[in-house]
Scaffold this motif. Structure first.
Motif, short mmCIF file in Angstrom:
data_model
loop_
_atom_site.label_atom_id
_atom_site.label_comp_id
_atom_site.label_asym_id
_atom_site.label_seq_id
_atom_site.Cartn_x
_atom_site.Cartn_y
_atom_site.Cartn_z
N ALA A 119 8.90 1.57 -7.27
CA ALA A 119 8.36 1.00 -6.68
C ALA A 119 8.36 1.18 -5.70
O ALA A 119 8.78 2.35 -5.20
N SER A 120 7.21 0.33 -4.75
CA SER A 120 7.34 0.36 -3.56
C SER A 120 7.54 -0.92 -2.28
O SER A 120 8.08 -1.56 -2.62
N PRO A 121 7.88 0.24 -1.09
CA PRO A 121 8.57 -0.86 -0.04
C PRO A 121 8.56 -1.05 0.66
O PRO A 121 8.50 -2.04 1.54
N SER A 122 7.14 -1.40 0.53
CA SER A 122 5.91 -2.11 1.63
C SER A 122 4.74 -2.40 1.18
O SER A 122 4.88 -2.64 -0.10
N SER A 123 4.16 -2.76 2.28
CA SER A 123 2.68 -3.38 2.14
C SER A 123 1.34 -3.07 1.62
O SER A 123 0.24 -2.89 1.45
N GLU A 124 1.82 -1.49 1.93
CA GLU A 124 0.48 -0.04 2.21
C GLU A 124 -0.27 -0.28 0.53
O GLU A 124 0.94 -0.51 -0.67
N THR A 125 -1.61 0.08 0.92
CA THR A 125 -1.82 0.55 -0.74
C THR A 125 -1.27 1.55 -1.57
O THR A 125 -1.17 2.52 -0.63
N THR A 126 -0.65 1.83 -2.99
CA THR A 126 -0.21 2.92 -3.50
C THR A 126 -0.82 2.29 -4.96
O THR A 126 -1.21 1.29 -5.83
N LEU A 127 -0.37 3.06 -5.46
CA LEU A 127 -0.40 3.34 -7.24
C LEU A 127 0.74 4.08 -7.90
O LEU A 127 1.15 4.58 -7.35
N LEU A 128 1.33 3.14 -8.43
CA LEU A 128 2.69 3.15 -8.89
C LEU A 128 2.53 3.72 -9.97
O LEU A 128 1.97 3.10 -11.44
N THR A 129 2.90 4.81 -10.51
CA THR A 129 3.27 5.31 -12.27
C THR A 129 4.48 5.59 -12.61
O THR A 129 4.77 6.47 -12.23
N ASP A 130 4.52 5.27 -14.26
CA ASP A 130 5.70 5.59 -14.72
C ASP A 130 5.48 5.84 -16.31
O ASP A 130 4.06 4.95 -16.93
N VAL A 131 6.82 6.02 -17.29
CA VAL A 131 6.51 5.49 -18.47
C VAL A 131 6.83 4.71 -19.34
O VAL A 131 8.42 4.76 -18.45
N VAL A 132 6.80 3.75 -19.73
CA VAL A 132 7.47 2.40 -20.48
C VAL A 132 7.62 3.07 -21.73
O VAL A 132 7.28 3.90 -22.59
N ASP A 133 9.16 3.17 -21.98
CA ASP A 133 9.66 3.78 -23.40
C ASP A 133 10.20 2.03 -24.16
O ASP A 133 11.15 1.41 -23.70
N PHE A 134 9.25 1.54 -25.40
CA PHE A 134 9.40 0.31 -25.42
C PHE A 134 10.97 0.24 -26.32
O PHE A 134 11.85 -0.86 -26.61
N ASP A 135 11.17 1.87 -27.02
CA ASP A 135 12.83 2.00 -27.71
C ASP A 135 13.71 1.54 -26.93
O ASP A 135 14.82 1.34 -27.08
#
Length: 288
Positions: free
Chosen positions: A220-236
Motif C-alpha cells: 500500500a501507499s500511505p500518501s499521494s506521492e508518485t510510487t510504483l507498488l509491486t507484488d506477486v498475486v497467488d491466484f491459488d
C-alpha cells in the motif's frame, strides 16, 4: 501448478501524452522485467485539463492512440491496463472505459464504468460486467472508481470467476479514506484479490493498495506521492481461502446447501437462488 502473477500498480499523475507514457513505461519495464501485468489509474491518458470537456478527449475504436497502446503491449510483451479512457459512443456521448491489452498486442477486454460518480461525472453508465483470463494464471475482473461503492458489482465479478479485481481510481476527495476500507471489505466478503489503483498528486490522493482474499493489505501507499507498488498475486490463495475459510473460519461461498429455498430480493425484483450461488471456476483450457 502454482498460479503466480507479478504485477505493478502505478500510482502516478494523469499523463495525456501517449509518447511520454510509452517512454516512462519502457523505463519501468527495464527496471522490473519480471512484472507481467501493469495497471494504471482511471482516466490516466484522458483527464481533462483547463476548459477541456470529456467529449473532446474521447477516443473511438480504431483510433491511433489505441493502436499505439496495443503496439506498446506487444513490444514490451506485457499485460497492460493503461487506465480507463473516455470512449466516444458515436452518438455524442462518452463512456468511461477500461481497456486491457495482451502481450501479443490484442485488446482482450473493454469495460464501461457502470456507476459514474453523479452528478459530476457526465459519462454514460455501462451495462455489462467484464472479466478476462490470463492464461496459466487466473481470471481478472474490471472495476472503475465509484463502482467499488456498490457491492453488487464486485460480488458479480467474483461470481463470474474473477479471482483478482482491478479497480482503477481517480479520487481527489476526502473519502479516499473510506475507499481504502471498502477495498478491504470487497476482498473479504468475496474472498478474492482486490487492487485499487489511484492517481498520484496533483491529480488525486493516492493511497493505492493491494488486498489478498482474506483482507490482508499486501502492499500500500500511505500518501499521494508518485510510487510504483509491486507484488506477486497467488491466484491459488483464492481457492485455499474459499475451501478452508477466511482465518480458517468463514466460507460465504459455501453458505447454501441442497434444499435451501430461494430468497426474495425485492430491491432487485428478483431472487437469490441457492442453486446459482456458486461462483464460476475458469476451466483448465482458459488458464492454460
Amino acid at each position: 501448478m502454482t498460479r503466480l502473477l507479478p504485477l505493478a500498480l502505478a500510482q502516478v499523475p494523469a499523463q495525456g501524452d501517449i509518447a511520454a507514457f510509452a517512454d516512462t513505461l519502457r523505463a519501468h519495464v527495464r527496471i522490473h522485467p519480471e512484472i507481467e501485468l501493469w495497471v494504471f489509474p482511471e482516466l490516466h491518458l484522458t483527464t481533462p485539463g483547463g476548459d477541456e470537456q470529456p467529449h473532446q478527449l474521447a477516443v473511438t475504436v480504431g483510433d491511433d492512440r489505441l493502436r499505439a497502446l496495443s503496439e506498446l503491449a506487444a513490444e514490451l510483451k506485457i499485460w497492460l491496463v493503461p487506465g480507463s479512457i473516455y470512449e466516444a459512443d458515436g452518438a455524442g456521448g462518452v463512456y468511461n472505459t477500461a481497456l486491457v491489452f495482451g502481450p501479443d498486442g490484442r485488446q482482450v477486454a473493454a469495460y464501461r464504468k457502470v456507476f459514474p460518480w453523479r452528478p459530476l461525472e457526465v459519462s454514460r453508465p455501462g451495462t455489462e460486467f467484464v472479466v478476462f483470463d490470463i492464461p496459466g494464471r487466473g481470471r481478472v475482473g474490471l472495476s472503475i472508481c465509484y463502482d467499488s461503492w456498490f457491492p453488487e458489482l464486485t460480488r458479480h465479478l467474483a461470481w463470474m470467476g474473477a479471482e483478482l479485481v482491478l479497480c482503477l481510481v481517480q479520487t481527489d476527495t476526502s473519502d479516499r479514506q473510506q475507499e481504502v476500507v471498502i477495498t478491504q471489505a470487497n476482498a473479504i466478503v468475496n474472498q478474492c484479490w482486490v487492487a485499487s489503483v489511484n492517481s498520484a498528486a496533483p491529480t488525486a490522493r493516492g493511497r493505492s493498495l493491494l488486498v489478498d482474499p482474506e483482507g490482508r493489505i499486501r502492499v500500500a501507499s500511505p500518501s499521494s506521492e508518485t510510487t510504483l507498488l509491486t507484488d506477486v498475486v497467488d491466484f491459488d490463495a483464492v481457492t485455499t481461502t474459499r475451501r478452508y475459510g477466511t482465518a480458517a473460519v468463514s466460507r460465504p461461498w459455501s453458505q447454501f446447501t441442497t434444499g435451501d429455498r430461494a430468497i426474495e430480493l425485492p430491491l432487485y425484483a428478483g431472487t437469490l437462488d441457492p442453486a446459482r450461488w456458486t461462483p464460476a471456476t475458469p476451466t483448465q483450457e482458459e488458464t492454460a
